[in-house]
Design a protein around this motif. Sequence first.
Motif, PDB file in Angstrom:
ATOM      1  N   GLY A  10       0.813  -1.214   0.000  1.00 19.76           N
ATOM      2  CA  GLY A  10       0.000   0.000   0.000  1.00 19.76           C
ATOM      3  C   GLY A  10       0.845   1.261   0.000  1.00 19.76           C
ATOM      4  O   GLY A  10       0.562   2.218  -0.729  1.00 19.76           O
ATOM      5  N   ALA A  11       1.901   1.280   0.781  1.00 20.98           N
ATOM      6  CA  ALA A  11       2.773   2.449   0.843  1.00 20.98           C
ATOM      7  C   ALA A  11       3.481   2.678  -0.483  1.00 20.98           C
ATOM      8  O   ALA A  11       3.537   3.814  -0.990  1.00 20.98           O
ATOM      9  CB  ALA A  11       3.786   2.288   1.970  1.00 20.98           C
ATOM     10  N   SER A  13       2.615   1.599  -3.491  1.00 20.10           N
ATOM     11  CA  SER A  13       1.690   1.951  -4.569  1.00 20.10           C
ATOM     12  C   SER A  13       1.226   3.395  -4.439  1.00 20.10           C
ATOM     13  O   SER A  13       1.068   4.100  -5.449  1.00 20.10           O
ATOM     14  CB  SER A  13       0.500   0.997  -4.604  1.00 20.10           C
ATOM     15  OG  SER A  13      -0.242   1.096  -3.412  1.00 20.10           O
ATOM     16  N   SER A  14       1.033   3.894  -3.226  1.00 17.57           N
ATOM     17  CA  SER A  14       0.629   5.294  -3.076  1.00 17.57           C
ATOM     18  C   SER A  14       1.775   6.239  -3.462  1.00 17.57           C
ATOM     19  O   SER A  14       1.551   7.289  -4.050  1.00 17.57           O
ATOM     20  CB  SER A  14       0.152   5.579  -1.652  1.00 17.57           C
ATOM     21  OG  SER A  14       1.195   5.388  -0.731  1.00 17.57           O
ATOM     22  N   ILE A  15       3.008   5.833  -3.159  1.00 20.43           N
ATOM     23  CA  ILE A  15       4.156   6.646  -3.577  1.00 20.43           C
ATOM     24  C   ILE A  15       4.261   6.663  -5.098  1.00 20.43           C
ATOM     25  O   ILE A  15       4.485   7.721  -5.703  1.00 20.43           O
ATOM     26  CB  ILE A  15       5.452   6.099  -2.939  1.00 20.43           C
ATOM     27  CG1 ILE A  15       5.453   6.380  -1.437  1.00 20.43           C
ATOM     28  CG2 ILE A  15       6.689   6.719  -3.590  1.00 20.43           C
ATOM     29  CD1 ILE A  15       6.580   5.702  -0.686  1.00 20.43           C
ATOM     30  N   LEU A  17       1.867   6.226  -7.281  1.00 20.34           N
ATOM     31  CA  LEU A  17       0.748   7.012  -7.803  1.00 20.34           C
ATOM     32  C   LEU A  17       1.022   8.509  -7.663  1.00 20.34           C
ATOM     33  O   LEU A  17       0.800   9.281  -8.600  1.00 20.34           O
ATOM     34  CB  LEU A  17      -0.541   6.635  -7.079  1.00 20.34           C
ATOM     35  CG  LEU A  17      -1.811   7.335  -7.539  1.00 20.34           C
ATOM     36  CD1 LEU A  17      -2.103   6.976  -8.986  1.00 20.34           C
ATOM     37  CD2 LEU A  17      -2.969   6.959  -6.660  1.00 20.34           C
ATOM     38  N   THR A  18       1.533   8.923  -6.521  1.00 18.29           N
ATOM     39  CA  THR A  18       1.851  10.331  -6.299  1.00 18.29           C
ATOM     40  C   THR A  18       2.936  10.802  -7.258  1.00 18.29           C
ATOM     41  O   THR A  18       2.840  11.896  -7.829  1.00 18.29           O
ATOM     42  CB  THR A  18       2.303  10.556  -4.837  1.00 18.29           C
ATOM     43  OG1 THR A  18       1.269  10.095  -3.971  1.00 18.29           O
ATOM     44  CG2 THR A  18       2.604  12.004  -4.571  1.00 18.29           C
TER      45      THR A  18
END
Length: 87
Positions: A10-11, A13-15, A17-18
């Motif tokens: 999760g961490a 993938s969010s990085i 995406l950002t």
Amino acid sequence: MKPATWKWIGALSSIALTMGIVYMRALGKPASESIHTKIRAAVARQPELRASYDRALSDGKLSLAEAREILEESKALRNRPPIVPQP
């Protein structure tokens, strides 16, 4: 999978995406043909803008941010006081 693995997934993938969003924003949207026509007309009227125009097209496309900068520079040139020669 362990719960800690899901946290890492999760961490990361969010990085990712950002970073993708930031990259797309930095890349900039291309200017439309009508905006490009306005910029060309401004450069034709004010040759001082030629250097900024050439720099903006160095990558082969004119972005909205580059077009905005050129139009603001054009407005600043129009609003400057006239140069009066000293006697």
